[in-house]
Enzyme design. Structure first.
Site, PDB file in Angstrom:
ATOM      1  N   THR A 127     -24.574  13.127  48.333  1.00 44.81           N
ATOM      2  CA  THR A 127     -23.558  13.553  47.119  1.00 44.81           C
ATOM      3  C   THR A 127     -23.744  13.268  46.058  1.00 44.81           C
ATOM      4  OG1 THR A 127     -22.251  11.441  47.737  1.00 44.81           O
ATOM      5  CG2 THR A 127     -21.835  13.412  49.250  1.00 44.81           C
ATOM      6  N   ASP A 148     -24.007   8.925  51.028  1.00 45.68           N
ATOM      7  CA  ASP A 148     -22.806   9.066  50.261  1.00 45.68           C
ATOM      8  C   ASP A 148     -22.722   8.168  49.016  1.00 45.68           C
ATOM      9  OD1 ASP A 148     -20.163   9.820  48.972  1.00 45.68           O
ATOM     10  OD2 ASP A 148     -19.274   9.214  50.818  1.00 45.68           O
ATOM     11  N   ALA A 149     -23.438   8.887  47.938  1.00 45.42           N
ATOM     12  CA  ALA A 149     -23.688   7.863  46.815  1.00 45.42           C
ATOM     13  C   ALA A 149     -22.961   8.573  45.240  1.00 45.42           C
ATOM     14  CB  ALA A 149     -25.329   7.859  46.588  1.00 45.42           C
ATOM     15  N   LYS A 150     -22.772   9.470  45.356  1.00 43.22           N
ATOM     16  CA  LYS A 150     -22.036  10.158  44.356  1.00 43.22           C
ATOM     17  C   LYS A 150     -22.490   9.818  43.046  1.00 43.22           C
ATOM     18  CE  LYS A 150     -17.485   9.859  46.697  1.00 43.22           C
ATOM     19  NZ  LYS A 150     -17.805   9.366  48.187  1.00 43.22           N
ATOM     20  N   ARG A 151     -24.027  10.057  42.909  1.00 43.45           N
ATOM     21  CA  ARG A 151     -24.712   9.686  41.690  1.00 43.45           C
ATOM     22  C   ARG A 151     -24.315  10.798  40.719  1.00 43.45           C
ATOM     23  NH1 ARG A 151     -25.482   4.625  43.052  1.00 43.45           N
ATOM     24  NH2 ARG A 151     -27.389   4.257  44.214  1.00 43.45           N
TER      25      ARG A 151
END
Length: 275
Positions: A120, A93-96
């Site tokens: 993510t 879960d990094a939401k880059r």
């Protein structure tokens, strides 16, 4: 094996749609762990061992590790998962959300450094920000769509050409970006009506669904809105409610046993509404 195949196998093998989030907060650890040099690794490993056979995925949140300069412990945790529980997907879960060469480096970070099965990402900058991840055709790319936080409505629910933006994202991913069949979407359990709308748009595409447990999403409404015809299609994430479950002292539980009890209860509650 691709991420999608691995996830489908985990749904079946563990009879579970539960994704266990790994959000380590040392202040919430048992006192005897807080002063250990590798406390994050020790804590997460215990949680993993206690819940692995009731989870369809594990989701480490990179910020909890990076803020404490514990990326080496995250690497060790991902390595432990790959070697000990190779059938369970790792969703980083990094939401880059960047473009070009920078996005290429973020993809390498997720898939080479941490060996994640999926990551993510944020689609706000458009296809350019997603394309580098899609080059890894065996990995999953899970795109923010309708997030579980109240502030998500500030942008995601704005009307554009007669449709809220989150639905535009769902259509883009389903109709244009998912050419390798490797994409998924993040849709929060706190908005079951929107979850149902996304499911109608994307068919059987997997959805990462945060928002049950500490965020208060309703399990029955979530499963009813998001399941596929086969009763799968979701990774329903719970983090804090499992990680920091209060041990039952009368039963002699420790933190890992308490986590397992809550994970089993959550998995079973989800399964009640899958058919």
């Amino acid at each position: 094996m691709t991420f999608i195949n691995k996830l489908a196998a985990a749904w079946a093998a563990n009879n579970s749609l539960l994704c266990v989030g790994l959000d380590p907060d040392i202040a919430k650890f048992p006192a005897h762990l807080q002063t250990q040099p590798q406390s994050i690794y020790v804590f997460c490993k215990a949680i993993i061992d206690a819940t692995a056979n009731v989870a369809c995925a594990f989701k480490p949140q990179i910020a909890y590790f990076a803020a404490l300069r514990a990326e080496d412990q995250l690497e060790a945790i991902c390595d432990y998962l790959r070697k000990t529980y190779p059938a369970i997907p790792i969703v980083l879960d990094a939401k880059r959300g960047d473009i070009g060469a920078t996005a290429e480096q973020y993809a390498r970070e997720a898939f080479e450094r941490y060996g994640a099965d999926a990551v993510t990402v944020n689609p706000y900058m458009g296809y350019d920000s997603i394309a580098p991840y899609l080059e890894w055709k065996d990995r999953g790319v899970i795109i923010l769509c309708r997030t579980s936080n109240p502030g998500g409505s500030d942008l995601q629910f704005l009307n554009a050409d007669g449709m809220p933006i989150y639905q535009h994202v769902a259509h883009l991913v389903a109709d244009k970006w998912n050419t390798n069949g490797q994409c998924g979407l993040v849709v929060g359990a706190t908005f079951p009506d929107e979850l149902a709308q996304v499911r109608r748009i994307v068919g059987d595409m997997p959805l990462l669904v945060p928002g049950i447990g500490a965020q208060g999403g309703d399990i029955q409404a979530t499963v009813n809105a998001g399941r596929t015809a086969s009763g799968t299609g979701m990774m329903i994430n719970s983090s804090r409610a499992i990680l920091y479950a209060k041990p039952n002292e009368k039963a002699g539980e420790d933190f890992a046993q308490a986590a397992r009890r809550v994970a089993v209860e959550t998995r079973d509650a989800i399964n009640r509404y899958r058919a």
